[in-house]
Write a protein that holds these residues in place. Structure first.
Motif, PDB file in Angstrom:
ATOM      1  N   LEU A  45      43.791  40.596  44.482  1.00 53.48           N
ATOM      2  CA  LEU A  45      44.682  40.941  45.032  1.00 53.48           C
ATOM      3  C   LEU A  45      44.896  38.849  45.384  1.00 53.48           C
ATOM      4  O   LEU A  45      44.384  38.101  45.567  1.00 53.48           O
ATOM      5  CB  LEU A  45      44.512  40.853  47.102  1.00 53.48           C
ATOM      6  N   CYS A  46      45.890  38.544  44.995  1.00 51.18           N
ATOM      7  CA  CYS A  46      46.753  37.178  44.648  1.00 51.18           C
ATOM      8  C   CYS A  46      47.274  36.750  45.223  1.00 51.18           C
ATOM      9  O   CYS A  46      48.297  37.699  45.608  1.00 51.18           O
ATOM     10  CB  CYS A  46      46.792  37.275  42.975  1.00 51.18           C
ATOM     11  N   LEU A  47      47.413  36.208  46.268  1.00 49.70           N
ATOM     12  CA  LEU A  47      47.772  35.303  47.391  1.00 49.70           C
ATOM     13  C   LEU A  47      48.885  33.337  47.468  1.00 49.70           C
ATOM     14  O   LEU A  47      47.646  32.836  46.142  1.00 49.70           O
ATOM     15  CB  LEU A  47      47.775  35.421  48.915  1.00 49.70           C
ATOM     16  N   SER A  75      38.635  32.590  44.687  1.00 48.57           N
ATOM     17  CA  SER A  75      39.186  31.878  43.943  1.00 48.57           C
ATOM     18  C   SER A  75      40.255  31.280  44.117  1.00 48.57           C
ATOM     19  O   SER A  75      41.010  31.758  44.403  1.00 48.57           O
ATOM     20  CB  SER A  75      38.565  32.416  42.443  1.00 48.57           C
ATOM     21  N   PHE A  76      40.281  30.240  42.916  1.00 47.99           N
ATOM     22  CA  PHE A  76      41.459  29.955  43.457  1.00 47.99           C
ATOM     23  C   PHE A  76      42.117  28.196  41.795  1.00 47.99           C
ATOM     24  O   PHE A  76      40.382  28.343  40.943  1.00 47.99           O
ATOM     25  CB  PHE A  76      41.564  29.058  43.963  1.00 47.99           C
ATOM     26  N   PHE A  77      42.973  28.171  41.216  1.00 47.46           N
ATOM     27  CA  PHE A  77      42.995  27.863  40.332  1.00 47.46           C
ATOM     28  C   PHE A  77      42.140  25.723  40.227  1.00 47.46           C
ATOM     29  O   PHE A  77      41.956  25.977  39.570  1.00 47.46           O
ATOM     30  CB  PHE A  77      44.477  27.258  39.709  1.00 47.46           C
ATOM     31  N   TRP A  89      47.654  29.126  44.761  1.00 43.54           N
ATOM     32  CA  TRP A  89      46.902  30.963  44.318  1.00 43.54           C
ATOM     33  C   TRP A  89      45.318  30.782  44.886  1.00 43.54           C
ATOM     34  O   TRP A  89      45.035  29.735  44.277  1.00 43.54           O
ATOM     35  CB  TRP A  89      47.700  30.793  42.759  1.00 43.54           C
ATOM     36  N   PHE A  90      45.238  31.406  45.997  1.00 36.82           N
ATOM     37  CA  PHE A  90      43.592  32.574  45.958  1.00 36.82           C
ATOM     38  C   PHE A  90      44.002  33.831  45.302  1.00 36.82           C
ATOM     39  O   PHE A  90      45.017  34.638  45.203  1.00 36.82           O
ATOM     40  CB  PHE A  90      43.533  32.184  46.986  1.00 36.82           C
ATOM     41  N   SER A  91      42.473  33.944  44.831  1.00 39.07           N
ATOM     42  CA  SER A  91      42.618  35.650  44.392  1.00 39.07           C
ATOM     43  C   SER A  91      41.071  36.322  45.340  1.00 39.07           C
ATOM     44  O   SER A  91      40.077  35.210  45.550  1.00 39.07           O
ATOM     45  CB  SER A  91      42.350  35.875  42.924  1.00 39.07           C
ATOM     46  N   ARG A 125      38.855  28.337  37.424  1.00 42.22           N
ATOM     47  CA  ARG A 125      39.205  26.847  37.812  1.00 42.22           C
ATOM     48  C   ARG A 125      40.488  25.794  36.523  1.00 42.22           C
ATOM     49  O   ARG A 125      39.074  26.659  35.351  1.00 42.22           O
ATOM     50  CB  ARG A 125      38.634  25.409  37.893  1.00 42.22           C
ATOM     51  N   GLY A 126      41.396  25.367  36.542  1.00 41.47           N
ATOM     52  CA  GLY A 126      42.198  24.971  35.208  1.00 41.47           C
ATOM     53  C   GLY A 126      43.206  25.730  34.309  1.00 41.47           C
ATOM     54  O   GLY A 126      43.351  24.974  33.396  1.00 41.47           O
TER      55      GLY A 126
END
Length: 327
Positions: A45-47, A75-77, A89-91, A125-126
């Protein structure tokens, strides 16, 4: 405690004056850019959240708690700073969960949920396309015409890609830790030790870049670079800088000025990397909505520091805290 250098020379002349950066979080806005679409289905799920006053890692921990999952399932970028208004964004890894409505409702009570979707893998990341910044500098004490001229020069000629001083900890305490660890093997390295090692690599990169800025060749290739077709500097690992010829000699000479720091890399078992010497920004514009207020807008690639662009023309004072990389 060593008195580390945490401010490096500018490429386009002395700073023109002072300004306050982020008298409020609304003065520092960051928005992630993701040009590749999400898959729309999958186990993650991505928010897309807007947050104010919370750093990325805190939000990730809270999302894991709300979802009843493990922290590493979120996770996040890239990291975004606490003292800002940021959209990122977060997953969350949620296999076999068909209904996300209750979780999204709970998240929405804490932060604004701007978008939601599903994706087939976690965010890494990135892997986003960059970040868009809008910075509001107040109490600008500098000649307006001189600032306009300097910003036009930065827009046309670029700025050095320094790591921001916040990477090195308060008064460089991450660097003190790295030196204290020395060159000992880093098997099972914990998070703080990893941060210290990363800070040491970043600091030596800044030292090499500062040397290139002083020589006036930071925008020019010295030798063929096996990693890039643009000027780059070292992120040290086993084998030193892994550059060639004149470039390798320059980088070794700079690193050898700091033997205690160089010792950190004697047994790293990490591959050397390279980083561009020029800050990867674009679309720089600016306005003066009031006499002592300057608003900057620009796009920055992952890994760059917004503060590196600002520091190229003005010294920032006051505000709520240092700006992160927003990587």
């Amino acid at each position: 405690m060593t008195a580390w250098r945490l401010d490096w020379p500018t490429a386009h002349g002395e700073r023109l004056g002072t300004a306050v950066l982020r008298a409020t979080p609304e003065d520092f806005r960051v928005e992630e850019i993701v040009e590749s679409p999400f898959s729309g289905d999958g186990e993650h799920l991505c928010l897309y959240l807007e947050k104010r006053g919370d750093n990325t890692e805190y939000v990730a921990r809270e999302l894991a708690r709300l979802a009843g999952t493990r922290p590493f399932d979120v996770s996040f970028f890239g990291l975004k700073d606490r003292h800002a208004v940021t959209r990122q964004w977060f997953s969350l890894y949620r296999p076999g969960r068909a209904d996300d409505a209750d979780l999204i409702r709970a998240v929405g009570e804490r932060w604004s949920v701007l978008e939601q979707t599903r994706h087939q893998r976690k965010l890494r990341r990135g892997e986003h396309d960059g970040n868009r910044f809008q910075l509001r500098l107040t109490d600008v004490r500098a000649d307006r015409a001189a600032v306009d001229e300097r910003l036009a020069r930065i827009r046309d000629e670029g700025a050095p890609n320094y790591f921001g001083p916040q990477r090195f900890g308060h008064q460089g305490n991450n660097l003190d830790r790295a030196v204290a660890d020395g060159g000992r093997p880093r098997r099972g390295r914990n998070f703080k030790a990893g941060m210290a090692f990363s800070a040491a690599r970043s600091w030596l990169f800044n030292e090499v870049l500062a040397e290139r800025v002083g020589q006036g060749n930071w925008r020019h290739m010295l030798d063929a670079d096996p990693w890039s077709d643009e000027p780059s500097g070292p992120l040290l690992g086993d084998g030193g800088t892994s550059a060639n010829g004149e470039l390798a000699a320059l980088e070794r000479e700079v690193v050898e000025r700091h033997p205690a720091m160089a010792a950190v890399f004697s047994q790293t078992r990490m591959k050397p990397e390279r980083r561009a010497l020029q800050l990867p920004f674009s679309e720089l514009t600016w306005t003066w909505p009031a006499g002592d207020c300057l608003v900057l807008s620009f796009r920055l690639a992952p890994g760059g520091y917004a503060t590196a662009l600002v520091a190229e023309f003005i010294e920032t004072v006051g505000g709520e805290g240092p700006a992160n990389a927003a990587s």
